[in-house]
Write an enzyme that holds these catalytic residues in place. Structure first.
Site, PDB file in Angstrom:
ATOM      1  CB  SER A  17     -10.822  32.951 -32.678  1.00  0.00           C
ATOM      2  OG  SER A  17     -12.006  32.476 -33.238  1.00  0.00           O
ATOM      3  CG  ASP A  72     -16.439  26.741 -24.881  1.00  0.00           C
ATOM      4  OD1 ASP A  72     -15.779  27.625 -25.450  1.00  0.00           O
ATOM      5  OD2 ASP A  72     -17.683  26.765 -24.818  1.00  0.00           O
ATOM      6  CB  SER A  78     -15.602  31.373 -26.031  1.00  0.00           C
ATOM      7  OG  SER A  78     -14.859  30.165 -26.097  1.00  0.00           O
ATOM      8  CG  ASP A  87     -20.736  29.553 -28.464  1.00  0.00           C
ATOM      9  OD1 ASP A  87     -20.679  28.730 -27.534  1.00  0.00           O
ATOM     10  OD2 ASP A  87     -19.732  29.973 -29.072  1.00  0.00           O
TER      11      ASP A  87
HETATM   12  C1  DX5 Z   1     -17.256  25.708 -29.632  1.00  0.00           C
HETATM   13  C2  DX5 Z   1     -17.399  26.638 -28.436  1.00  0.00           C
HETATM   14  C3  DX5 Z   1     -17.416  28.083 -28.839  1.00  0.00           C
HETATM   15  C4  DX5 Z   1     -16.138  28.493 -29.486  1.00  0.00           C
HETATM   16  C5  DX5 Z   1     -16.311  29.842 -30.096  1.00  0.00           C
HETATM   17  O1  DX5 Z   1     -17.628  24.420 -29.251  1.00  0.00           O
HETATM   18  O2  DX5 Z   1     -18.596  26.375 -27.759  1.00  0.00           O
HETATM   19  O3  DX5 Z   1     -17.639  28.903 -27.699  1.00  0.00           O
HETATM   20  O4  DX5 Z   1     -15.121  28.540 -28.532  1.00  0.00           O
HETATM   21  O5  DX5 Z   1     -15.098  30.126 -30.728  1.00  0.00           O
HETATM   22  P1  DX5 Z   1     -15.096  31.059 -32.004  1.00  0.00           P
HETATM   23  O6  DX5 Z   1     -15.709  32.341 -31.527  1.00  0.00           O
HETATM   24  O7  DX5 Z   1     -13.637  31.154 -32.338  1.00  0.00           O
HETATM   25  O8  DX5 Z   1     -15.928  30.375 -33.037  1.00  0.00           O
END
Ligand code: DX5
Length: 215
Positions: free
Chosen positions: A197, A34, A7, A174
């Site tokens: 992240s 996203d 992401s 996710d």
């Molecule tokens: C949240 C997004 C996710 C997010 C994941 O709404 O859909 O894809 O970016 O980010 P991390 O891996 O940092 O939780």
């Protein structure tokens, strides 16, 4: 072995020249975009034009996660920008079967998502029609949140349904994915780990992607 989607929600697009070569080297199965409308979720997400800008620079699969109230409004634009698949949240469509058909009509992969507070049973009727079932393990809208482990029960339910009916649908997990939560997700039956992240902010994108692939 797990498949990995990265992401780019928390990526710094002013530094794309630095992280894109790293991402190419890492060879994730997909980049997850996203797209948010600041209505379905209180965030505006990745500027949609970044998809169009990055398209000519990489052959990586573009999986678009629509966190918007009216997903069908975005389909043609995203097709034009080079998206390969579109995933919408089940409760944002009053006719998911029709919405899936619209995505397919554009020649794109189709995905359906369940947010943190939505039951996996809401998407069971559509598993035979989609390529991806996205289970959120955070409340959609932001990166860097903590993993909500109880949502793995949704992964188990979907895994059972998919295996019982011999369907091709792949399960994505996710939100809050790292080596530890990714392992738990794979053990619960996830096919694809979507990490933001843990990968993008790691300083070693290929290593983090490989760590997740090895789970
Ligand atoms: C949240 C997004 C996710 C997010 C994941 O709404 O859909 O894809 O970016 O980010 P991390 O891996 O940092 O939780």
């Amino acid at each position: 072995m797990a498949k990995v989607g990265v992401s780019v929600l928390s990526a710094d697009f002013s530094k794309v020249k630095e992280w894109l070569p790293q991402l190419e080297k890492a060879k994730p199965e997909m980049i997850q975009w996203d797209v948010m409308d600041n209505k379905y979720v209180p965030n505006s997400g990745v500027p949609i034009e970044e998809i169009k800008k990055l398209r000519p620079k990489t052959k990586l699969f573009f999986d678009v996660h629509l966190m918007v109230q009216q997903p069908e409004k975005y389909f043609n634009q995203l097709k034009g920008y080079g998206a390969d698949s579109l995933t919408f949240h089940v409760e944002t469509s009053n006719n998911p079967k029709k919405t899936i058909k619209e995505i397919r009509g554009l020649g794109l992969g189709a995905g359906i998502a369940v947010n943190n507070k939505i039951s996996a049973k809401k998407i069971s009727p559509f598993l035979s029609k989609v390529d991806l079932a996205l289970v959120m393990t955070v409340e959609a809208g932001f990166g860097g949140q903590n993993f909500i482990e109880k949502n793995l029960s949704k992964v188990k339910l979907l895994r059972e349904a998919i295996d019982k009916e011999g369907l091709n649908c792949e399960i994505q997990v996710d939100g809050g994915i790292n080596a530890e939560t990714g392992k738990k997700s794979v053990e619960a039956g996830a096919d694809i780990l979507i990490a933001g992240s843990y990968v993008i902010k790691s300083g070693d994108i290929p290593k983090r992607v490989q760590t997740l692939k090895n789970l």
